[in-house]
Structures are given as C-alpha cells and as structure tokens.
Design a protein around this motif. Structure first.
Motif, mmCIF file in Angstrom:
data_model
loop_
_atom_site.group_PDB
_atom_site.id
_atom_site.type_symbol
_atom_site.label_atom_id
_atom_site.label_comp_id
_atom_site.label_asym_id
_atom_site.label_seq_id
_atom_site.Cartn_x
_atom_site.Cartn_y
_atom_site.Cartn_z
ATOM 1 N N ALA A 212 12.400 14.256 5.589
ATOM 2 C CA ALA A 212 11.133 14.814 6.055
ATOM 3 C C ALA A 212 9.950 13.952 5.629
ATOM 4 C CB ALA A 212 10.962 16.227 5.508
ATOM 5 N N ALA A 213 10.163 13.049 4.670
ATOM 6 C CA ALA A 213 9.058 12.288 4.092
ATOM 7 C C ALA A 213 8.422 11.364 5.117
ATOM 8 C CB ALA A 213 9.566 11.474 2.904
ATOM 9 N N THR A 214 7.101 11.417 5.242
ATOM 10 C CA THR A 214 6.400 10.539 6.180
ATOM 11 C C THR A 214 6.278 9.143 5.581
ATOM 12 O OG1 THR A 214 4.291 11.142 5.188
ATOM 13 C CG2 THR A 214 4.998 12.451 7.080
ATOM 14 N N TYR A 215 5.998 8.173 6.442
ATOM 15 C CA TYR A 215 5.815 6.798 5.979
ATOM 16 C C TYR A 215 4.668 6.742 4.970
ATOM 17 C CZ TYR A 215 4.908 1.805 5.980
ATOM 18 O OH TYR A 215 4.710 0.509 5.581
ATOM 19 N N ALA A 216 3.582 7.453 5.274
ATOM 20 C CA ALA A 216 2.408 7.432 4.388
ATOM 21 C C ALA A 216 2.764 7.970 3.002
ATOM 22 C CB ALA A 216 1.283 8.255 5.000
ATOM 23 N N SER A 217 3.567 9.032 2.954
ATOM 24 C CA SER A 217 3.886 9.655 1.665
ATOM 25 C C SER A 217 4.787 8.763 0.822
ATOM 26 C CB SER A 217 4.550 11.021 1.879
ATOM 27 O OG SER A 217 5.883 10.871 2.320
ATOM 28 N N ARG A 218 5.576 7.918 1.474
ATOM 29 C CA ARG A 218 6.512 7.081 0.732
ATOM 30 C C ARG A 218 5.863 5.779 0.262
ATOM 31 N NH1 ARG A 218 10.209 5.482 4.412
ATOM 32 N NH2 ARG A 218 9.469 6.757 6.142
ATOM 33 N N THR A 219 4.670 5.476 0.772
ATOM 34 C CA THR A 219 4.072 4.161 0.489
ATOM 35 C C THR A 219 2.693 4.292 -0.154
ATOM 36 O OG1 THR A 219 3.282 4.156 2.762
ATOM 37 C CG2 THR A 219 5.312 2.949 2.334
ATOM 38 N N MET A 220 2.468 5.375 -0.885
ATOM 39 C CA MET A 220 1.141 5.601 -1.472
ATOM 40 C C MET A 220 0.733 4.489 -2.425
ATOM 41 S SD MET A 220 -0.349 8.113 -0.126
ATOM 42 C CE MET A 220 -1.604 8.897 -1.120
ATOM 43 N N ILE A 221 1.667 3.982 -3.215
ATOM 44 C CA ILE A 221 1.293 2.954 -4.198
ATOM 45 C C ILE A 221 0.940 1.650 -3.477
ATOM 46 C CG2 ILE A 221 3.700 2.237 -4.700
ATOM 47 C CD1 ILE A 221 0.830 2.452 -7.250
ATOM 48 N N MET A 222 1.660 1.343 -2.386
ATOM 49 C CA MET A 222 1.371 0.129 -1.623
ATOM 50 C C MET A 222 -0.002 0.255 -0.944
ATOM 51 S SD MET A 222 1.784 -1.272 1.861
ATOM 52 C CE MET A 222 2.541 0.090 2.644
ATOM 53 N N SER A 223 -0.226 1.361 -0.240
ATOM 54 C CA SER A 223 -1.524 1.513 0.437
ATOM 55 C C SER A 223 -2.640 1.596 -0.595
ATOM 56 C CB SER A 223 -1.516 2.746 1.351
ATOM 57 O OG SER A 223 -1.189 3.909 0.642
ATOM 58 N N GLY A 224 -2.355 2.223 -1.745
ATOM 59 C CA GLY A 224 -3.359 2.330 -2.796
ATOM 60 C C GLY A 224 -3.749 0.972 -3.358
ATOM 61 N N LEU A 225 -2.761 0.111 -3.584
ATOM 62 C CA LEU A 225 -3.057 -1.214 -4.136
ATOM 63 C C LEU A 225 -3.835 -2.064 -3.130
ATOM 64 C CD1 LEU A 225 0.273 -2.012 -6.024
ATOM 65 C CD2 LEU A 225 -1.979 -1.651 -7.042
ATOM 66 N N ILE A 226 -3.516 -1.895 -1.837
ATOM 67 C CA ILE A 226 -4.252 -2.648 -0.811
ATOM 68 C C ILE A 226 -5.711 -2.174 -0.763
ATOM 69 C CG2 ILE A 226 -4.443 -3.040 1.690
ATOM 70 C CD1 ILE A 226 -1.337 -3.060 1.731
ATOM 71 N N VAL A 227 -5.893 -0.848 -0.865
ATOM 72 C CA VAL A 227 -7.264 -0.310 -0.879
ATOM 73 C C VAL A 227 -8.004 -0.801 -2.127
ATOM 74 C CG1 VAL A 227 -8.637 1.803 -1.063
ATOM 75 C CG2 VAL A 227 -6.745 1.701 0.557
ATOM 76 N N LEU A 228 -7.314 -0.872 -3.262
ATOM 77 C CA LEU A 228 -7.931 -1.377 -4.505
ATOM 78 C C LEU A 228 -8.406 -2.825 -4.312
ATOM 79 C CD1 LEU A 228 -8.590 -1.358 -7.553
ATOM 80 C CD2 LEU A 228 -6.203 -1.902 -7.990
ATOM 81 N N ALA A 229 -7.520 -3.654 -3.738
ATOM 82 C CA ALA A 229 -7.893 -5.054 -3.502
ATOM 83 C C ALA A 229 -9.091 -5.123 -2.566
ATOM 84 C CB ALA A 229 -6.709 -5.810 -2.905
ATOM 85 N N PHE A 230 -9.085 -4.252 -1.551
ATOM 86 C CA PHE A 230 -10.197 -4.229 -0.602
ATOM 87 C C PHE A 230 -11.501 -3.824 -1.293
ATOM 88 C CE2 PHE A 230 -12.839 -1.345 1.962
ATOM 89 C CZ PHE A 230 -13.404 -2.269 2.813
ATOM 90 N N VAL A 231 -11.435 -2.800 -2.172
ATOM 91 C CA VAL A 231 -12.647 -2.320 -2.848
ATOM 92 C C VAL A 231 -13.264 -3.441 -3.682
ATOM 93 C CG1 VAL A 231 -13.494 -0.755 -4.644
ATOM 94 C CG2 VAL A 231 -12.037 0.128 -2.816
ATOM 95 N N VAL A 232 -12.408 -4.226 -4.345
ATOM 96 C CA VAL A 232 -12.906 -5.348 -5.150
ATOM 97 C C VAL A 232 -13.645 -6.341 -4.242
ATOM 98 C CG1 VAL A 232 -12.206 -7.324 -6.558
ATOM 99 C CG2 VAL A 232 -11.148 -5.086 -6.936
ATOM 100 N N TYR A 233 -13.024 -6.656 -3.107
ATOM 101 C CA TYR A 233 -13.648 -7.594 -2.155
ATOM 102 C C TYR A 233 -14.939 -7.002 -1.585
ATOM 103 C CZ TYR A 233 -14.544 -9.955 2.248
ATOM 104 O OH TYR A 233 -15.167 -10.600 3.276
ATOM 105 N N HIS A 234 -14.887 -5.724 -1.236
ATOM 106 C CA HIS A 234 -16.023 -5.036 -0.624
ATOM 107 C C HIS A 234 -17.222 -5.035 -1.584
ATOM 108 C CE1 HIS A 234 -18.166 -2.170 1.827
ATOM 109 N NE2 HIS A 234 -18.059 -1.184 0.959
ATOM 110 N N LEU A 235 -16.971 -4.792 -2.877
ATOM 111 C CA LEU A 235 -18.048 -4.811 -3.870
ATOM 112 C C LEU A 235 -18.603 -6.226 -4.012
ATOM 113 C CD1 LEU A 235 -16.669 -2.435 -6.666
ATOM 114 C CD2 LEU A 235 -18.512 -1.978 -5.050
#
Lengths: 230, 249
Positions: free
Chosen positions: A100-123
């Motif tokens: 039942a697990a969605t792709y998003a639910s299984r990849t939170m750490i991956m999407s989270g790390l990408i968002v973290l890298a983006f936030v650093v660049y964005h700042l």
C-alpha cells in the motif's frame, strides 16, 4: 524536564517532533509562496513587500531564527529516525514488494535531502546573494533592494529556473506524504476524517508546488518581466 | 502445476544463509502453501536432505505461527489471509516463488524460515494485560460495555501476533501490533486504570526490542492477515500524547 526528554526520544515521541516541525515548515512554504506570488503584481508591489519584511527588524530575526531552529530540529529528528529504522532491519529481503506504500512515503529521506540541498542553494541565491552578487546588489528607483529584477534575472537563466522546477517536484513529493502523515503521527487522524486530512493536505501541497512553479516558468518563458534585461 | 521455489536456507542463527532453488512438481491448486512445502520436504527427506524448516501450528489462520515472506509480501499475495490459508490456485503453473523469513533485528532467524518472535512476548509482558486481584467470579455483564466499543476492542483483539506488520514495514516497525494491544484493552472499562502506563510501557518496550519507527506508509495494515486498521496507530499516538502530558513528572 526528564519526563519530556524521555517521552520525546521514543519512536512515537520523535514522530511528534517530526510532525510538529513539519507542520510549521509546511505552513511556512504556504506563506512564502503567497508572499512571492506578488512578483505577478509588478516590481513596485514585490519590492515594497520585501522592504516591509526588512522593516520588521528584530522581529524578522526572531522569525528567521525560529525557522532555522525548526528546520534543524526536523532534520535531526529525521536522522535519528533513519538510524533507528536502518538498525531495525540489518538484513534486507532479496524480494520486497510494497503493498500500500506510496512512492512518496517510501522516499521521504531522499526527497528531504534534495529539498535540503535546494534550500542551501536558494538561500545562497536570493537571501545571501552569493551565487549572483550582481543581481543581488541591484537597487530600484526608490533606492530599495530590487527584488523584482533580481528574481527575473535569476529565472531568465534556464539552468537556474530548471533547478527550481526540479526542486519543486521533490518538495511536492515530500509534502504530499508529510502533510497528511503529520495528522497520523500526532494522533489527530481518525478513520472518519482521514480522507479529508489526506485530501486537504495533498491539495495544499499541490497548490504550493504549482504556485512556486508559476514564478520560474513564467519568467523563463518571458511571460513576466520581459522588459528586464541584464 | 510445476513451480520453481527460491527458498532461504540457513542452518542456524550464526549461519550466513542463502537462497536455494528447488523444483516443486505436481502441485495441486487445492493445496495450501504449507501443504505444498510439506510435499517439497517429503522429496527432500527421501533424497536424504535436510527439510525446509518453517513455522506452522493450527493451519486454519488463527494461531499466528506461520510466517513466510512470499514474493516480497508477508503471507503472500492474497489479502487478509495467513500463509496456511493461502492456496496454490493463486499462483500460475511455471511461476517462480521466492520464500524468505521475516527480516527484523528483533526477529532473529533460528533456522531457514523460522524466526524468533519472542520480542512480541516481551512487549506484552511490559503492559499488554490488566491487573486484577482475583476473587469470586463476577456476574456476567456486570460492567456495561457499549456495543461499538466492544466491537472495536474485538477488532483489535483479532491480532494473532504473527509479525506480518513488522515484516511488511520498511522500518521493521511493530506499531500496528503494539497499537492493537493498546486499543484492545483501551476500549474496555477494565483497561482504563492502567491505560496511560500501558501505552508508555508498551512503546518503551517496543523501542527496547529494536523495532523501527513509523513512516505511515500503511503497508502493515495491507499485510495484516486479520486486516487490523492503521487507525489504531493514530489512536495509540493519541494515547501516548495524552499519557505524556498527564500526571506527575
């Protein structure tokens, strides 16, 4: 305070922190998007909004530090949970099929790390002015920080605009699970309104992504700010 | 039907283990999955080889002993069934089926497909009970229980402790199992006096046994042969939150 520390460092307690910090960060992305959509209202509106934020003075710093603390807490909880979860299954399955697990639910750490890298660049791009110092130094006719031209010049570059588009896809993936999941983690979810929570959370996450995508894409395709040239 | 099986073989807890391929010939679609393994084992015994060790007891889906990861899904592809009630008609002739034990630090492999699930017993010992000084048997229905609460408690009590939730979870988390235990006593008047202490103790025991945390992916409820809903996990989180904030430090 020992009871609080003990209570919040369990698997369930850490998820409370994850959910509460996540909720705060989610609401921030909504407010951030609403503020920045003023780019569509023209240079004067956006620059006045930016100048207004700067005028908050000490309050702005309270907000910034609060946001930073929340962000750091969210990341620390994530690492603590990932460590706990990886240790819980030292030997992997040869075959494992999600049911039942969605792709998003299984990849939170991956999407989270990408968002973290983006936030650093964005700042570095828009807040600190490290990547495009010449855009960052621009002033408008009233001597205000020319946020409008900075944003437009930034997004006129296909590489910059594309990196924002990619980051928003991963932010959307992260929010689509996180925003619904926080209600379950906090114990606010009940069967009778789980579809409402999940629907509202996913809808709002989608809205954030679409709103944030509208800015780089409309500038990249010269629908907005075509009058601005380097 | 003829099938190819890839079965996890591991001589003991300290053995590294590996997947071994076997041919299962003349399998009847009416056999249960465990009966199919029985037939394979008879062949192995006839050839003088060590039979595949697997757990089974009641073979009618109520004891929670059987525990096979079948093609990456606990208890196989059929929803709401245990391995013993999974019939071979759910597979096709010529299929290759991978059979593995539950994988979790808290469930060490003893042999082949058999894992040690006593971590669940230790969680129950931490709070999955009510304390009553026994005396004369009370009259039936002396304590009124609203029907919807009794039904909910029974839904939770349907848990057979098989561990499929842990096996399915990407984090090897035992949240569905523990939340079922919290709910099963928490819905009833008899469970109220120890309700706060119970949820705290069960969560701490779950962590101490080395189970993971919850990512709310809901693979647990999809894998549960008793179809226990993940709604109980939210209820446990609610109980834990309330227990954390209530009472003296």
């Amino acid at each position: 305070m020992r009871w609080l520390w003990q209570g919040l460092t369990t698997s369930v307690g850490t998820k409370f922190l994850m959910a509460l910090t996540g909720m705060f960060l989610f609401l921030f992305t909504v407010a951030h998007m609403v503020g920045n959509l003023q780019v569509f209202a023209g240079p004067d509106q956006l620059n006045a909004y930016a100048a207004g934020l700067k005028k908050l003075g000490p309050l702005l710093w309270v907000m910034r530090l609060g946001l930073l603390a929340t962000f750091v807490a969210h990341i620390l909880c994530a690492f603590s949970l990932v460590k706990r979860n990886e240790e819980a299954r030292p030997v992997q399955y040869a075959v494992k099929r999600p049911i039942a697990a969605t792709y998003a639910s299984r990849t939170m750490i991956m999407s989270g790390l990408i968002v973290l890298a983006f936030v650093v660049y964005h700042l570095a791009h828009f807040t600190l002015g490290w990547t495009h110092g010449d855009h960052f130094a621009l002033r408008d006719a009233q001597g205000r920080h020319d946020v409008y031209r900075m944003v437009v010049l930034g997004f006129q570059s296909p590489f910059v605009a594309l990196s924002y588009v990619v980051a928003m896809v991963f932010l959307g993936l992260h929010l689509s699970h996180g925003a619904a999941s926080l209600f379950q983690s906090m114990g606010w979810n009940r069967k009778k309104y789980s579809c409402f929570f999940a629907g509202a959370a996913r809808g709002l996450a989608m809205l954030v992504v679409l709103g944030n995508l509208a800015m780089p894409l409309s500038i990249l395709f010269r629908l907005v700010g075509q009058e601005v040239t380097p | 039907m003829n099938l190819t099986l890839k079965v996890w073989r591991q001589a003991g807890p300290s053995d590294r283990g590996r997947l071994v391929t076997y041919e299962a010939k003349h399998v009847s679609p009416d056999m249960s999955f465990l009966e199919m393994l029985d037939v394979v084992n008879e062949d192995l015994i006839a050839r003088g080889e060590d039979p595949i060790a697997f757990d089974s007891d009641c073979r009618e889906g109520i004891c929670g002993a059987c525990s096979c990861m079948i093609d990456g899904v606990p208890h196989g592809p059929d929803r709401g069934t245990t391995t013993c009630q999974l019939h071979m008609r759910h597979f096709k002739d010529g299929d290759t089926i991978t059979i593995e034990p539950w994988r979790a630090r808290a469930f060490p492999v003893l042999k082949d497909l058999v894992v040690d699930r006593s971590a669940f017993d230790r969680i129950i010992q931490a709070g999955g009970f009510i304390s009553v000084n026994t005396g004369g048997a009370p009259d039936a229905n002396l304590i009124p229980v609203p029907k919807p609460d009794a039904d909910k408690a029974f839904d939770a009590a349907a848990c057979i402790g098989c561990g499929a939730c842990v096996a399915a979870c990407k984090n090897a988390s035992a949240m569905l199992f523990v939340s079922a235990k919290v709910a099963h006593l928490g819905y009833l008047p008899q469970g109220q006096s120890e309700r706060d202490a119970r949820v705290r103790n069960l969560v701490m025991a779950m962590d101490a046994q080395g189970f993971g945390a919850c990512t709310n992916t809901y693979d647990c409820e999809a894998a549960c042969p008793k179809e226990i809903p993940a709604d109980f996990i939210s209820r446990m989180n609610r109980d834990y939150r309330s227990a954390l904030l209530k009472g003296d430090a």
